[in-house]
Design a protein around this motif. Sequence first.
Motif, mmCIF file in Angstrom:
data_model
loop_
_atom_site.group_PDB
_atom_site.id
_atom_site.type_symbol
_atom_site.label_atom_id
_atom_site.label_comp_id
_atom_site.label_asym_id
_atom_site.label_seq_id
_atom_site.Cartn_x
_atom_site.Cartn_y
_atom_site.Cartn_z
ATOM 1 N N GLU A 30 6.197 26.280 47.206
ATOM 2 C CA GLU A 30 5.484 25.820 46.011
ATOM 3 C C GLU A 30 4.043 25.449 46.343
ATOM 4 O OE1 GLU A 30 7.843 22.628 44.629
ATOM 5 O OE2 GLU A 30 9.304 23.902 43.582
ATOM 6 N N ARG A 31 3.834 24.837 47.516
ATOM 7 C CA ARG A 31 2.487 24.430 47.950
ATOM 8 C C ARG A 31 1.575 25.648 48.149
ATOM 9 N NH1 ARG A 31 -0.950 20.113 47.862
ATOM 10 N NH2 ARG A 31 -2.324 20.119 49.704
ATOM 11 N N VAL A 32 2.151 26.661 48.803
ATOM 12 C CA VAL A 32 1.382 27.885 49.040
ATOM 13 C C VAL A 32 1.005 28.538 47.723
ATOM 14 C CG1 VAL A 32 1.520 30.228 49.960
ATOM 15 C CG2 VAL A 32 2.350 28.304 51.328
ATOM 16 N N GLU A 33 1.934 28.547 46.810
ATOM 17 C CA GLU A 33 1.670 29.161 45.503
ATOM 18 C C GLU A 33 0.574 28.392 44.758
ATOM 19 O OE1 GLU A 33 4.056 30.482 41.438
ATOM 20 O OE2 GLU A 33 5.135 29.617 43.131
ATOM 21 N N GLU A 34 0.612 27.056 44.826
ATOM 22 C CA GLU A 34 -0.402 26.235 44.160
ATOM 23 C C GLU A 34 -1.786 26.488 44.756
ATOM 24 O OE1 GLU A 34 1.042 22.316 44.685
ATOM 25 O OE2 GLU A 34 2.308 22.328 42.886
#
Length: 311
Positions: free
Chosen positions: A48-52
Amino acid sequence: MESNSQKSKTNGALLAALIIMTGLAGVSSYLYFDQKKVSEGQEVTISERVEELSTTRVKLDSISTALDAKIAEVQKLGGDISELQKVKEQLERDKASLRRGSRVSIAKYEAKIKEYEAFLVEKDTLIANLQRENVTLATNVKTLDEENTGLKTQRQQLRDSVTTFVSQNQELSTKVTRAAALKAQNVKVYSVNAKGKVKEDDSYKAKRLDKIKLVYTLLDNPLTKEEPKDVYVRVLDPTGAVVSDMANGSGTFTVDGNETVYTTKQTVNYTNNNQNVELLYSRGIPYKPGKYTIELYSEGFRIGSGEFAVR
């Protein structure tokens, strides 16, 4: 009996060991599944962090592209791009900071993105105003061009009139200047010998002609200023050459735009009352026999002449 008791103890120990092993297996199984659950949760969080971060970078890149387009448009329309350039520089710093940091605040960047988007909307209004101003300016320029086309003929006519006026004015000025020029009359040449004796004759003996004395009258003229006037004297020998000696006061002056050699000159304080003027000139070498001509000039005009002969 004793054998049965021993057997019963052995069976009890085996049962106890089995129970303990079963418990340990249960605990191990619990710990394994719990750790697996934690790892899976961490993987979800990192994903999720990478996507954000990726989404934030895309948004910033999109804003950067839009800013470049706004800068180009405002510059083309002749507007001030200094504020746009400052915002673009700040955006590039934010993008660089996002690339370097792994613990950046996505919420903070979301707030920045909203500010950038609001700025772009504001500049859309500026561009629309500039476009309207340019349309108005283009219309005014077209109108001015049409008016200028009508004025060109008038300007040309005015130039022609001015040229004619200047020509007439120059002609009139020349006439006035010529009318204001000095007038020398009664130009006479006397012989002066080595002893200073002055003699008037139709012709003079060369050996007795040490100096010549020039006498003339400057006529009064109400158009002529009463001021010191330079009078240039040219003595022409029988061949038409100017009698001159640069070491003895000769030089050049301008007549009709041309440099002309003079024999000698004097400055006369013009009083505008038919004043008589005298000039004594010593050549230093004997005069050749023949007829000599005296020409007087002042302020670019020939003002009088005379002659004398040598035998």
